[in-house]
Motif scaffolding. Structure first.
Motif, PDB file in Angstrom:
ATOM      1  N   VAL A 361       0.850  -1.194   0.000  1.00 40.81           N
ATOM      2  CA  VAL A 361       0.000   0.000   0.000  1.00 40.81           C
ATOM      3  C   VAL A 361       0.881   1.238   0.000  1.00 40.81           C
ATOM      4  CG1 VAL A 361      -1.865  -1.188   1.197  1.00 40.81           C
ATOM      5  CG2 VAL A 361      -0.229   0.125   2.510  1.00 40.81           C
ATOM      6  N   MET A 362       0.350   2.284  -0.575  1.00 43.80           N
ATOM      7  CA  MET A 362       1.124   3.517  -0.723  1.00 43.80           C
ATOM      8  C   MET A 362       0.287   4.715  -0.293  1.00 43.80           C
ATOM      9  SD  MET A 362       2.971   5.139  -4.098  1.00 43.80           S
ATOM     10  CE  MET A 362       1.612   4.958  -5.210  1.00 43.80           C
ATOM     11  N   THR A 363       0.956   5.678   0.323  1.00 44.11           N
ATOM     12  CA  THR A 363       0.267   6.904   0.695  1.00 44.11           C
ATOM     13  C   THR A 363       1.276   8.030   0.785  1.00 44.11           C
ATOM     14  OG1 THR A 363      -1.336   7.871   2.244  1.00 44.11           O
ATOM     15  CG2 THR A 363       0.477   6.613   3.193  1.00 44.11           C
ATOM     16  N   GLY A 364       0.800   9.256   0.784  1.00 38.59           N
ATOM     17  CA  GLY A 364       1.696  10.401   0.804  1.00 38.59           C
ATOM     18  C   GLY A 364       1.878  10.972   2.197  1.00 38.59           C
ATOM     19  N   SER A 365       2.838  11.888   2.293  1.00 41.76           N
ATOM     20  CA  SER A 365       3.125  12.550   3.563  1.00 41.76           C
ATOM     21  C   SER A 365       3.611  13.960   3.234  1.00 41.76           C
ATOM     22  CB  SER A 365       4.190  11.740   4.327  1.00 41.76           C
ATOM     23  OG  SER A 365       4.541  12.392   5.526  1.00 41.76           O
ATOM     24  N   TYR A 366       4.332  14.561   4.159  1.00 42.46           N
ATOM     25  CA  TYR A 366       4.832  15.921   3.967  1.00 42.46           C
ATOM     26  C   TYR A 366       6.264  15.917   3.452  1.00 42.46           C
ATOM     27  CZ  TYR A 366       0.714  17.344   6.573  1.00 42.46           C
ATOM     28  OH  TYR A 366      -0.574  17.543   6.982  1.00 42.46           O
ATOM     29  N   ASN A 367       6.727  17.112   3.129  1.00 41.60           N
ATOM     30  CA  ASN A 367       8.097  17.268   2.632  1.00 41.60           C
ATOM     31  C   ASN A 367       8.295  16.511   1.320  1.00 41.60           C
ATOM     32  OD1 ASN A 367      10.518  18.679   3.899  1.00 41.60           O
ATOM     33  ND2 ASN A 367      11.455  16.810   3.148  1.00 41.60           N
ATOM     34  N   ASN A 368       7.204  16.329   0.601  1.00 38.89           N
ATOM     35  CA  ASN A 368       7.227  15.549  -0.643  1.00 38.89           C
ATOM     36  C   ASN A 368       7.693  14.112  -0.440  1.00 38.89           C
ATOM     37  OD1 ASN A 368       6.105  17.536  -2.172  1.00 38.89           O
ATOM     38  ND2 ASN A 368       8.030  18.213  -3.102  1.00 38.89           N
ATOM     39  N   PHE A 369       7.455  13.618   0.775  1.00 34.20           N
ATOM     40  CA  PHE A 369       7.738  12.204   1.034  1.00 34.20           C
ATOM     41  C   PHE A 369       6.487  11.395   0.747  1.00 34.20           C
ATOM     42  CE2 PHE A 369      11.652  13.401   2.266  1.00 34.20           C
ATOM     43  CZ  PHE A 369      12.015  13.459   3.603  1.00 34.20           C
ATOM     44  N   PHE A 370       6.704  10.158   0.345  1.00 37.14           N
ATOM     45  CA  PHE A 370       5.597   9.222   0.273  1.00 37.14           C
ATOM     46  C   PHE A 370       6.059   7.884   0.826  1.00 37.14           C
ATOM     47  CE2 PHE A 370       6.894   6.954  -3.658  1.00 37.14           C
ATOM     48  CZ  PHE A 370       7.775   7.864  -4.212  1.00 37.14           C
ATOM     49  N   ARG A 371       5.122   7.106   1.277  1.00 37.37           N
ATOM     50  CA  ARG A 371       5.436   5.907   2.042  1.00 37.37           C
ATOM     51  C   ARG A 371       4.810   4.689   1.396  1.00 37.37           C
ATOM     52  NH1 ARG A 371       7.903   4.813   6.228  1.00 37.37           N
ATOM     53  NH2 ARG A 371       6.419   4.676   7.921  1.00 37.37           N
ATOM     54  N   ILE A 412      16.361  13.635   8.311  1.00 34.69           N
ATOM     55  CA  ILE A 412      15.818  14.988   8.376  1.00 34.69           C
ATOM     56  C   ILE A 412      15.008  15.096   9.660  1.00 34.69           C
ATOM     57  CG2 ILE A 412      13.859  14.343   6.910  1.00 34.69           C
ATOM     58  CD1 ILE A 412      13.939  17.226   5.829  1.00 34.69           C
ATOM     59  N   SER A 413      15.161  16.196  10.346  1.00 37.95           N
ATOM     60  CA  SER A 413      14.449  16.310  11.617  1.00 37.95           C
ATOM     61  C   SER A 413      13.023  16.780  11.355  1.00 37.95           C
ATOM     62  CB  SER A 413      15.156  17.283  12.552  1.00 37.95           C
ATOM     63  OG  SER A 413      14.927  18.595  12.113  1.00 37.95           O
ATOM     64  N   VAL A 414      12.167  16.457  12.284  1.00 40.47           N
ATOM     65  CA  VAL A 414      10.747  16.789  12.122  1.00 40.47           C
ATOM     66  C   VAL A 414      10.552  18.281  11.925  1.00 40.47           C
ATOM     67  CG1 VAL A 414       8.479  16.598  13.156  1.00 40.47           C
ATOM     68  CG2 VAL A 414      10.171  14.870  13.625  1.00 40.47           C
ATOM     69  N   ASP A 415      11.339  19.064  12.630  1.00 40.76           N
ATOM     70  CA  ASP A 415      11.162  20.512  12.545  1.00 40.76           C
ATOM     71  C   ASP A 415      11.609  21.075  11.213  1.00 40.76           C
ATOM     72  OD1 ASP A 415      12.136  20.471  15.956  1.00 40.76           O
ATOM     73  OD2 ASP A 415      10.110  20.764  15.169  1.00 40.76           O
ATOM     74  N   SER A 416      12.362  20.306  10.463  1.00 42.55           N
ATOM     75  CA  SER A 416      12.799  20.800   9.156  1.00 42.55           C
ATOM     76  C   SER A 416      11.862  20.400   8.033  1.00 42.55           C
ATOM     77  CB  SER A 416      14.179  20.236   8.810  1.00 42.55           C
ATOM     78  OG  SER A 416      15.047  20.418   9.878  1.00 42.55           O
ATOM     79  N   LEU A 417      10.855  19.632   8.359  1.00 46.95           N
ATOM     80  CA  LEU A 417       9.941  19.192   7.308  1.00 46.95           C
ATOM     81  C   LEU A 417       9.168  20.375   6.740  1.00 46.95           C
ATOM     82  CD1 LEU A 417       8.425  16.011   8.985  1.00 46.95           C
ATOM     83  CD2 LEU A 417      10.104  16.072   7.155  1.00 46.95           C
ATOM     84  N   ASP A 418       8.978  20.338   5.453  1.00 48.61           N
ATOM     85  CA  ASP A 418       8.217  21.401   4.809  1.00 48.61           C
ATOM     86  C   ASP A 418       6.768  20.933   4.695  1.00 48.61           C
ATOM     87  OD1 ASP A 418       8.782  23.463   1.854  1.00 48.61           O
ATOM     88  OD2 ASP A 418       7.063  23.303   3.197  1.00 48.61           O
ATOM     89  N   PHE A 419       5.906  21.562   5.498  1.00 46.85           N
ATOM     90  CA  PHE A 419       4.514  21.123   5.509  1.00 46.85           C
ATOM     91  C   PHE A 419       3.712  21.691   4.354  1.00 46.85           C
ATOM     92  CE2 PHE A 419       4.427  18.512   9.166  1.00 46.85           C
ATOM     93  CZ  PHE A 419       5.475  18.961   9.955  1.00 46.85           C
ATOM     94  N   ASN A 420       4.334  22.548   3.570  1.00 46.15           N
ATOM     95  CA  ASN A 420       3.650  23.018   2.370  1.00 46.15           C
ATOM     96  C   ASN A 420       3.844  22.056   1.212  1.00 46.15           C
ATOM     97  OD1 ASN A 420       2.571  25.393   3.409  1.00 46.15           O
ATOM     98  ND2 ASN A 420       4.574  26.367   3.271  1.00 46.15           N
ATOM     99  N   LYS A 421       4.795  21.167   1.357  1.00 43.18           N
ATOM    100  CA  LYS A 421       5.043  20.196   0.301  1.00 43.18           C
ATOM    101  C   LYS A 421       4.355  18.903   0.689  1.00 43.18           C
ATOM    102  CE  LYS A 421       9.398  22.057  -1.318  1.00 43.18           C
ATOM    103  NZ  LYS A 421      10.833  21.859  -1.448  1.00 43.18           N
ATOM    104  N   LYS A 422       3.118  18.789   0.298  1.00 43.28           N
ATOM    105  CA  LYS A 422       2.374  17.608   0.706  1.00 43.28           C
ATOM    106  C   LYS A 422       2.019  16.761  -0.510  1.00 43.28           C
ATOM    107  CE  LYS A 422      -0.267  21.024   2.647  1.00 43.28           C
ATOM    108  NZ  LYS A 422      -1.106  21.520   3.692  1.00 43.28           N
TER     109      LYS A 422
END
Lengths: 451, 285
Positions: A361-371, A412-422
C-alpha cells in the motif's frame, strides 16, 4: 515480481516529472487528482484550474527493453469553468475533485470528472494516424523534413457527452455542499457521488437526476457531529458500498436492504487507545480515503497519521495498522494551528495481478515524502519526490525522519519538514510497477528497476 | 476586504498562536488547563474565521465544534465537582500528567475559568503565562453559537426548490423524498431557526467578547474622524452582496455595515486612515 514472497523488494527509480519547474506555484496548477485508466496506458490529472491533462504511455521500445514506455501528453482540456452563483453571491470552484475512467469499449475513452457541483462525462477520441498537418510541422510552423518523421503524433479531441447536474431537484436544502467523492459501480454504468451529508446514485444515461441512498443530515442541525468523508462500491458484490466518516468509522451498506441506506449492515470502528488521547484525537481519526482491495475481502482506510487494513469480516478493529508519520503526533497543536491537520491524504493499493492479495500500500506525507508498506514482509519505506533525484534508472534513496534525539547523517528532523510540500494524491498502475505521485504542482512517475 | 488594522492584528495574532502552538507541543510543563484553554481559543478563532469565508467548510467546522464540545464537557464536569481553591500551578501540574487524570475524583480542582481569575496567576506560572495571557480570552456563548450557526445557515436556502423526481427503485421501499417534499420544506424552515443555535449547547462563562476586543476597538481607536464629514464619498469596504445575505449574515467585524449613509463613514474609516497617511506624506509633516 511485485514483492511477493522471497523478499524481492521493489527498487523504485525516477522515470519522469511533469509540470513547472518554478518554486512559485501557480494556484491553477495545483494538482487535485491523479488516476490511471484500466489498462494503465493513460494517466489523467485534474487541477485546481479545472483542467484535465491526460498522458499516454508510449508503446514499449523494443530496443530499450530495460525501461517501460514514457508517458507523454495525449490530451489537455478545460473540464470545468468557474461559475458564479448569483443567488448566494458565491463562486463555484472549477477545481477537479475527482476523475474516474470508464473501461475502454471501442476506440474512444470515457471519463467522469467532477468539481464541487457538476459531474461531467467526457469522451476522448483519436483522429486517424495519418501523416498530415500536425505531423509534418514543427511547433513553430515550419515544415519538417519528411524523412525525420519517424513517429506520428496523434491529435485527440474531447467532447462533452453529458453533464450531470448535482443541483438536480431535490428536497434537500443543503445543495451547496461540495461533491468530493465519485466512484463507479462495477457495471461502470452506475456511479455514486457524495458530499458531506449525502450519497447519491447516478446512471450514465440519466443526467438530470440522481437517487439518494444515504443521508446523514440530522433532523435537528444541533445534532450534526459527523460528516461523510469517502465512499466506494464493493468491487464484486452487487449493491454493497462503504462510506467513511469524520469520526473514524466505516459503514457498510447493502442497497438491497432498503432504498435509503440509513441503516448500515456493518460498522467498522476501532476503539480509541486511551494512552494516545488528546484534544485532537477525533480530528486525526477522521478518515480521508477508503479503498477496497481488488479481491474485495479487505479495505484500506487512511486517517491523519495511519493507514489501516480492515477485514470485512471483522468490525471491531483493523487487521493491520501502519504508521505513516507517527512523529507528527507530538506536533498536533501546531498542525492544528496551521490547518495541516485537516489535510486529506489518499492511499492506494498496488496494481492487481493474477496472484493473491494486494501486498503493498502507498500513501503520501509531507516534505514531498511518500510511504509504502509491504504487507507481506511488514517492511516500509519512505521515498521523496524531488527533482534532485531525477536520473532515470537511478534507484531512489530511502529517506528517514528523525523524530527526536540525535539526528543521523541523511536524516531529516521533524522541525525541518516542509509542511507546504504535501503529497495528497498517488496512483499505482493497474498492472505494472509504475506509480504516479503528485506533489503540489508536479507529477512524478516512478518505475521499478527492471533487471 | 478586511481593514488593514484588522489584518495586522490578525497576523500578529497568528504569529502569536504559532508560537503558542509550538509551546503546547514542545513543553511538558505547560499546565493542562492552559493547554486546554489555548486549544479552545484556537477552535473559536477558526470557527470565526470560517464564518467570514465565502465557502464555509462543513467538515472542518464539525470537527472543531466537536473538539469544543469535548473541552466544554470536561470543564463542566470539573466545575461540578467540589471546588477546592488550589493554586492553578499546582493543580495544573498535577493534571498535566495525563488527560484521564483530570477525571479522577482524587484530584479536585478549581480551574481558572473566569476572566477574573486570569489575572491572579501563581507567580511560578507567570513566565509561562505572560505570552499566553493576551490570547486567553473567553468567548461569550453568543459569539460561539452564532459563529457556527451562521456557517450552517449559509448552507441553507429555500429559494430554488422544485418538485423532485427520482429513479424508481427496484426494491419495495419507496424512496423517501417525493411525497414528503412539502413536509420537508416545512421541517427545514424550522431547522433554520434551529440552525440559529446549532451548537447551542455550548456554554462558556461570559466575559469580554473576543471579537469586540479584536475587531472593533482596534480598528477604530487610532482614527480621528473629526476632520471628515458625511459628504466624504468612499467605496464601501465589503463587495456588494445580495440583499438577503446582508441581513442574514451578521458581519461581526463591521457591525454597522448597513445601507444607512451615516454609517458609511464608519465603513470608510479604515480607508480614511490610509488617506490620512497619504496626506501626511504630501504635506510633509
Amino acid at each position: 515480481f511485485l514483492g511477493a514472497g522471497g523478499g524481492n523488494d521493489i527498487q523504485w527509480c525516477f522515470s519522469q516529472v511533469k509540470g513547472a519547474v518554478d518554486d512559485d506555484v501557480a494556484e491553477a496548477d495545483i494538482i487535485s487528482t491523479v488516476e490511471f485508466n484500466h489498462s494503465g496506458e493513460l494517466l489523467a490529472t485534474g487541477d485546481k484550474g479545472g483542467r484535465v491533462v491526460i498522458f499516454q504511455q508510449e508503446q514499449e521500445n523494443k530496443t530499450q527493453s530495460h525501461s517501460r514506455g514514457e508517458y507523454n501528453v495525449y490530451s489537455t482540456f478545460q473540464s470545468h469553468e468557474p461559475e458564479f452563483d448569483y443567488l448566494k453571491s458565491l463562486e463555484i470552484e472549477e477545481k477537479i475533485n475527482k476523475i474516474r475512467w470508464l473501461p475502454q469499449k471501442n476506440a474512444a475513452q470515457f471519463l467522469l470528472s467532477t468539481n464541487d457541483k457538476t459531474i461531467k462525462l467526457w469522451k476522448i477520441s483519436e483522429r486517424d494516424k495519418r501523416p498530415e498537418g500536425y505531423n509534418l510541422k514543427e511547433e513553430d510552423g515550419r515544415y519538417r523534413d519528411p524523412t525525420t518523421v519517424t513517429t506520428l503524433r496523434v491529435s485527440s479531441s474531447q467532447s462533452l457527452k453529458a453533464d450531470f447536474s448535482s443541483s438536480s431537484p431535490s428536497p434537500w436544502l443543503w445543495e451547496k455542499l461540495p461533491l468530493h467523492i465519485l466512484n463507479f459501480f462495477f457495471d461502470y454504468e452506475t456511479y455514486l457521488s457524495a458530499d458531506d451529508l449525502r450519497i447519491n446514485l447516478w446512471h450514465l444515461e440519466i443526467t438530470d437526476r440522481s437517487f439518494n441512498i444515504v443521508d446523514i443530515k440530522p433532523a435537528n442541525m444541533e445534532e450534526l457531529t459527523e460528516v461523510i468523508t469517502a465512499a466506494e462500491f464493493h468491487p464484486h458484490h452487487c449493491n454493497v458500498f462503504v462510506y467513511s466518516s469524520s469520526k473514524g468509522t466505516i459503514r457498510l451498506c447493502d442497497m438491497r436492504a432498503s432504498a435509503l441506506c440509513d441503516r448500515h449492515s456493518k460498522l467498522f470502528e476501532e476503539p480509541e487507545d486511551p494512552s494516545n488521547r488528546s484534544f485532537f484525537s477525533e480530528i486525526i481519526s477522521s478518515i480521508s480515503d477508503v479503498k477496497f482491495s481488488h479481491s474485495g475481502r479487505y479495505m484500506m482506510t487512511r486517517d491523519y497519521l495511519s493507514v489501516k487494513i480492515w477485514d470485512l469480516n471483522m468490525e471491531n478493529r483493523p487487521v493491520e495498522t501502519y504508521q505513516v508519520h507517527e512523529y507528527l503526533r507530538s506536533k498536533l497543536c501546531s498542525l492544528y494551528e496551521n490547518d495541516c491537520i485537516f489535510d486529506k491524504f489518499e492511499c492506494c493499493w498496488n496494481g492487481s495481478d493474477r496472484q493473491v492479495e494486494f501486498l503493498i500500500v502507498m500513501t503520501g506525507s509531507y516534505n514531498n515524502f511518500f510511504r509504502m508498506f509491504d504487507r507481506n514482509t511488514k517492511r516500509d519505506i519512505t521515498l521523496e519526490a524531488s527533482r534532485e533525484n531525477n536520473k532515470p534508472r537511478t534507484v531512489l534513496k530511502p529517506r528517514k525522519v528523525c523524530a527526536s534525539g540525535k539526528r543521523k547523517k541523511d536524516e531529516i528532523s521533524v522541525d525541518s519538514l516542509d509542511f507546504n510540500k504535501k503529497i495528497l494524491h498517488t496512483a499505482w498502475h493497474p498492472k505494472e510497477n509504475i506509480i504516479a505521485v503528485a506533489t503540489t504542482n508536479n507529477l512524478y512517475i516512478f518505475q521499478d528497476k527492471m533487471n | 476586504m478586511l481593514g488593514r488594522g484588522l489584518k495586522r492584528k490578525l497576523s500578529d495574532y497568528e504569529e502569536n498562536m504559532a508560537g503558542l502552538s509550538s509551546a503546547f507541543d514542545s513543553s511538558r510543563s505547560l499546565p493542562y488547563p492552559l493547554k486546554r484553554q489555548l486549544v479552545l481559543n484556537m477552535c473559536l478563532t477558526k470557527l470565526q474565521t470560517y464564518k467570514m469565508l465565502v465557502e464555509p467548510n462543513l467538515h472542518r467546522s464539525v470537527l472543531i465544534a466537536n473538539t469544543v464540545r469535548q473541552i466544554q464537557e470536561e470543564m463542566r464536569q470539573e466545575s461540578s465537582q467540589q471546588p477546592v481553591n488550589i493554586c492553578p500551578g499546582i493543580a495544573a501540574a498535577a493534571a498535566s500528567h495525563s488527560y484521564t487524570g483530570m477525571e479522577s475524583p482524587g484530584i479536585p480542582l478549581q480551574l481558572p475559568s473566569g476572566v477574573g481569575q486570569q489575572e491572579s496567576h501563581c507567580c511560578d506560572l507567570r513566565s509561562v503565562e505572560d505570552p499566553i495571557e493576551n490570547s486567553l480570552l473567553i468567548v461569550s456563548d453568543d459569539d460561539m453559537s452564532s459563529a457556527i450557526s451562521s456557517i450552517l445557515k449559509d448552507l441553507d436556502f429555500v429559494e430554488d426548490i422544485s418538485p423532485p423526481t427520482c429513479m424508481v427503485p427496484t426494491g419495495d421501499d419507496q424512496p423517501k423524498f417525493p411525497e414528503n417534499t412539502g413536509l420537508k420544506l416545512e421541517d427545514d424552515r424550522q431547522d433554520l431557526k434551529g440552525a440559529e443555535c446549532v451548537f447551542g449547547s455550548f456554554e462558556i462563562s461570559n466575559s469580554t467578547s473576543y471579537l469586540k476586543d479584536l475587531a472593533i476597538d482596534d480598528i477604530f481607536e487610532d482614527i480621528d474622524t473629526s476632520m471628515y464629514d458625511s459628504d466624504f464619498c468612499c467605496p464601501p469596504l465589503m463587495p456588494p452582496r445580495s440583499p438577503s445575505l446582508a441581513t442574514e449574515e451578521p458581519l461581526k467585524t463591521f457591525p454597522s455595515c448597513n445601507s444607512s449613509s451615516a454609517n458609511n463613514i464608519q465603513i470608510c474609516r479604515t480607508d480614511l486612515s490610509e488617506l490620512d497617511h497619504i496626506m501626511e506624506i504630501l504635506v510633509g509633516s
